[in-house]
Design an enzyme around this catalytic site. Structure first.
Site, PDB file in Angstrom:
ATOM      1  N   GLU A 144     -27.983 -44.380  -4.120  1.00 15.79           N
ATOM      2  CA  GLU A 144     -28.408 -42.988  -3.872  1.00 15.79           C
ATOM      3  C   GLU A 144     -29.926 -42.786  -3.925  1.00 15.79           C
ATOM      4  O   GLU A 144     -30.385 -41.649  -4.089  1.00 15.79           O
ATOM      5  CB  GLU A 144     -27.725 -42.023  -4.881  1.00 15.79           C
ATOM      6  CG  GLU A 144     -26.205 -42.052  -4.790  1.00 15.79           C
ATOM      7  CD  GLU A 144     -25.521 -40.975  -5.637  1.00 15.79           C
ATOM      8  OE1 GLU A 144     -25.931 -39.808  -5.562  1.00 15.79           O
ATOM      9  OE2 GLU A 144     -24.569 -41.327  -6.355  1.00 15.79           O
ATOM     10  N   ASP A 164     -25.869 -32.822  -6.465  1.00 17.44           N
ATOM     11  CA  ASP A 164     -24.542 -33.179  -6.940  1.00 17.44           C
ATOM     12  C   ASP A 164     -23.655 -33.478  -5.728  1.00 17.44           C
ATOM     13  O   ASP A 164     -23.811 -32.874  -4.660  1.00 17.44           O
ATOM     14  CB  ASP A 164     -23.961 -32.008  -7.732  1.00 17.44           C
ATOM     15  CG  ASP A 164     -22.654 -32.368  -8.408  1.00 17.44           C
ATOM     16  OD1 ASP A 164     -22.700 -32.732  -9.590  1.00 17.44           O
ATOM     17  OD2 ASP A 164     -21.584 -32.302  -7.760  1.00 17.44           O
ATOM     18  N   LYS A 166     -20.740 -32.631  -5.169  1.00 18.95           N
ATOM     19  CA  LYS A 166     -19.917 -31.484  -4.769  1.00 18.95           C
ATOM     20  C   LYS A 166     -20.634 -30.590  -3.745  1.00 18.95           C
ATOM     21  O   LYS A 166     -20.006 -29.781  -3.087  1.00 18.95           O
ATOM     22  CB  LYS A 166     -19.570 -30.618  -5.998  1.00 18.95           C
ATOM     23  CG  LYS A 166     -18.539 -31.238  -6.928  1.00 18.95           C
ATOM     24  CD  LYS A 166     -18.071 -30.256  -8.005  1.00 18.95           C
ATOM     25  CE  LYS A 166     -19.060 -30.129  -9.145  1.00 18.95           C
ATOM     26  NZ  LYS A 166     -19.323 -31.383  -9.892  1.00 18.95           N
ATOM     27  N   TYR A 228     -20.527 -29.413 -22.342  1.00 27.17           N
ATOM     28  CA  TYR A 228     -20.023 -30.090 -23.526  1.00 27.17           C
ATOM     29  C   TYR A 228     -18.556 -29.733 -23.662  1.00 27.17           C
ATOM     30  O   TYR A 228     -18.254 -28.539 -23.763  1.00 27.17           O
ATOM     31  CB  TYR A 228     -20.780 -29.692 -24.796  1.00 27.17           C
ATOM     32  CG  TYR A 228     -20.391 -30.593 -25.951  1.00 27.17           C
ATOM     33  CD1 TYR A 228     -20.882 -31.886 -26.009  1.00 27.17           C
ATOM     34  CD2 TYR A 228     -19.497 -30.160 -26.926  1.00 27.17           C
ATOM     35  CE1 TYR A 228     -20.510 -32.739 -27.039  1.00 27.17           C
ATOM     36  CE2 TYR A 228     -19.130 -31.016 -27.964  1.00 27.17           C
ATOM     37  CZ  TYR A 228     -19.643 -32.299 -28.010  1.00 27.17           C
ATOM     38  OH  TYR A 228     -19.270 -33.149 -29.019  1.00 27.17           O
ATOM     39  N   TYR A 232     -19.331 -37.401 -18.158  1.00 26.05           N
ATOM     40  CA  TYR A 232     -19.724 -38.793 -18.436  1.00 26.05           C
ATOM     41  C   TYR A 232     -20.819 -38.770 -19.498  1.00 26.05           C
ATOM     42  O   TYR A 232     -21.559 -37.792 -19.616  1.00 26.05           O
ATOM     43  CB  TYR A 232     -20.165 -39.544 -17.161  1.00 26.05           C
ATOM     44  CG  TYR A 232     -21.211 -38.841 -16.341  1.00 26.05           C
ATOM     45  CD1 TYR A 232     -20.849 -37.883 -15.405  1.00 26.05           C
ATOM     46  CD2 TYR A 232     -22.580 -39.125 -16.497  1.00 26.05           C
ATOM     47  CE1 TYR A 232     -21.806 -37.219 -14.661  1.00 26.05           C
ATOM     48  CE2 TYR A 232     -23.544 -38.471 -15.746  1.00 26.05           C
ATOM     49  CZ  TYR A 232     -23.145 -37.513 -14.837  1.00 26.05           C
ATOM     50  OH  TYR A 232     -24.091 -36.846 -14.111  1.00 26.05           O
ATOM     51  N   LEU A 235     -26.794 -38.531 -20.799  1.00 24.96           N
ATOM     52  CA  LEU A 235     -27.257 -37.141 -20.792  1.00 24.96           C
ATOM     53  C   LEU A 235     -27.698 -36.680 -19.400  1.00 24.96           C
ATOM     54  O   LEU A 235     -28.499 -37.336 -18.738  1.00 24.96           O
ATOM     55  CB  LEU A 235     -28.416 -36.964 -21.774  1.00 24.96           C
ATOM     56  CG  LEU A 235     -28.721 -35.494 -22.097  1.00 24.96           C
ATOM     57  CD1 LEU A 235     -27.690 -34.923 -23.059  1.00 24.96           C
ATOM     58  CD2 LEU A 235     -30.120 -35.330 -22.658  1.00 24.96           C
ATOM     59  N   HIS A 236     -27.158 -35.548 -18.966  1.00 24.76           N
ATOM     60  CA  HIS A 236     -27.521 -34.976 -17.664  1.00 24.76           C
ATOM     61  C   HIS A 236     -27.407 -33.458 -17.742  1.00 24.76           C
ATOM     62  O   HIS A 236     -26.745 -32.913 -18.627  1.00 24.76           O
ATOM     63  CB  HIS A 236     -26.625 -35.545 -16.557  1.00 24.76           C
ATOM     64  CG  HIS A 236     -25.172 -35.279 -16.769  1.00 24.76           C
ATOM     65  ND1 HIS A 236     -24.398 -36.011 -17.657  1.00 24.76           N
ATOM     66  CD2 HIS A 236     -24.341 -34.346 -16.230  1.00 24.76           C
ATOM     67  CE1 HIS A 236     -23.158 -35.551 -17.641  1.00 24.76           C
ATOM     68  NE2 HIS A 236     -23.091 -34.531 -16.796  1.00 24.76           N
ATOM     69  N   HIS A 238     -27.146 -29.720 -15.389  1.00 23.61           N
ATOM     70  CA  HIS A 238     -26.718 -29.107 -14.130  1.00 23.61           C
ATOM     71  C   HIS A 238     -27.681 -27.995 -13.721  1.00 23.61           C
ATOM     72  O   HIS A 238     -28.075 -27.190 -14.568  1.00 23.61           O
ATOM     73  CB  HIS A 238     -25.318 -28.523 -14.291  1.00 23.61           C
ATOM     74  CG  HIS A 238     -24.311 -29.514 -14.793  1.00 23.61           C
ATOM     75  ND1 HIS A 238     -23.330 -30.047 -14.002  1.00 23.61           N
ATOM     76  CD2 HIS A 238     -24.153 -30.093 -16.012  1.00 23.61           C
ATOM     77  CE1 HIS A 238     -22.607 -30.897 -14.714  1.00 23.61           C
ATOM     78  NE2 HIS A 238     -23.086 -30.945 -15.938  1.00 23.61           N
TER      79      HIS A 238
END
Lengths: 296, 296
Positions: A144, A164, A166, A228, A232, A235-236, A238
């Site tokens: 990517e 993302d 989606k 939370y 996965y 740490l990420h 949105h």
């Protein structure tokens, strides 16, 4: 089919799951060798399309008045079948497992204390050894790489910003990007301390600037948050458009980055002390662990 | 109508707003005295109903295979017009104001500091003098008395529990109740201090017990939260089913009661100090006040 036993489950107001016992009457779906088997049928009203609209609203439209009050009126519109289809997904023959997979499951709220995290959740995450190789592939530009919108390469305080999966990137109405931190070993919100504030501030500020430059959406129209539990454990964060009702923005799952920063400024050990509430599906193995520990 | 100018706005994937300039060709909608005026038309796919289902899935159903892979197949289903209607709402003639009202507006996030609350939000709320007489009518049993599910009559720490008007009470899938505190003068989350902890704990505990008794839904399947900003300024708390994606549960509007209690236990003045983030529509007068104060 009318004489068969059907069970109806509304997956949403406009999506219906039908479980049919001994389904054998719709020849289009498949032959059954004389043996009646169960089927799962999902019916879904399709979105309107620009192409069919003129066929819905032309002067021959079968538009029946329901009621009128001054300038307001409601009607039933019955378009020709070709212009008003229902998307139909069939699983046939279907086992108990298929039926279960499609059913909306009961959800339960967990109030995870700091102690629960240590004794239940953290051991569970370790035991699962979820693979996050795909995240490392992105960070190492093995995958990517052409999707990257912005990069701060600092190994401690840097991050990558990518769309993302989606999001189809065709319109900003449902804008959805993910910031992935460069630093490894941070699994979730629970691992954050005052030490990570400069990284979090970079993500907040540089992420907003990058999105504003690329998509012309100001920071005031972005919802920036953690999940939370996350899906996965690297740490990420949105980034979604505020006017987009994105999945996973509910109070029992989302934590605004700006609040997280303020919490850590007030108490660097905030996330090692606090109770965090989240929802789990009835068949989630983590829920089972909470039950076994007598915490449900 | 095909030759007229139409503007399409998707209010949701399955709800479409059409603004038609010089609308005059659908005779069912109304006469126009030869004068072409603007119209607003809202098209909405209706939910499936149990009654029409047999007509959708009978053996004469026009079900066209799209693709098949092993036990999975997708199809286009074209029901007879009578069994697949579109709800149509027409405003005709429509003014600019009607058009604006139906359009989905841009949303902006406000980061309201404690100082902003004092200098911008609180004066705004006072200036509006929103009437909450209807809430007092409920508390005084002058209205909706027969709806009350549970009452703790204590004037300081008590509350009433009633079904929200959005809930038809026919199924618990979209369960929605409201707890209204007996105590007057508490406008919102911002007014809460350590002094209110016993009231909040009553609402949390007694509310869960009352719902469990009446509807057989355990506390672990309830989402219990405040809205900030609320839609009216007498303190109240929302109870919804966790598996129900109720409106107003997004992280930028909802605050879990359990978190609010923990925050007040940690710092009795938490809500007089903290920044609270929420979304406002572009035409909200409060947003205008933030702009005028140079805070946007």
């Amino acid at each position: 089919m009318l004489e068969q036993t059907c069970f109806l489950f509304w997956l949403g107001l406009k999506t219906l799951l039908v479980v049919v016992n001994r389904f054998f009457l719709i020849p289009q779906v498949g032959q059954n060798n004389g043996e009646a088997r169960d089927a799962v049928i999902i019916l879904e009203k399709t979105p309107f399309s620009e192409e069919t609209l003129p066929h819905l609203l032309n002067k021959d439209a079968d538009l029946r008045l329901q009621f009128r009050n001054d300038i307001y009126s409601t009607h039933h519109l019955h378009p020709l079948p070709a212009f008003n289809e229902i998307k139909t997904t069939v699983v046939y023959p279907a086992t108990e497992k298929h039926i279960k997979k499609y059913l909306k499951q009961e959800m339960y709220l967990i109030n995870e204390t700091a102690e629960d995290y240590k004794t239940i959740t953290s051991p569970y995450i370790e035991s699962q050894s979820f693979s996050i190789q795909w995240v490392y592939n992105i960070l190492e530009k093995k995958a990517e790489a052409d999707h990257i919108i912005y990069e701060n390469p600092d190994p401690q305080d840097g991050f990558l910003l990518i769309p993302d999966l989606k999001w189809n990137q065709k319109q900003v109405d449902d804008l959805y990007l993910i910031a992935i931190c460069q630093r490894r070993g941070l699994k979730s919100l629970r691992d954050l301390t005052g030490e990570h504030l400069s990284m979090l501030q970079n993500i907040l500020q540089e992420g907003q600037v990058a999105i504003s430059k690329r998509y012309n959406i100001p920071g005031s129209q972005l919802r920036i948050y953690f999940h939370y539990q996350p899906s996965y454990y690297h740490l990420h964060i949105h980034f979604t458009a505020v006017s987009y009702d994105a999945p996973g923005t509910m109070v029992e799952r989302a934590h605004l980055l700006s609040s997280v920063i303020e919490n850590l400024q007030t108490d660097p050990e905030y996330y090692q002390k606090r109770t965090l509430t989240y929802a789990l599906k009835a068949d989630d193995p983590l829920l089972q662990r909470f039950k076994e520990a007598g915490r449900m």
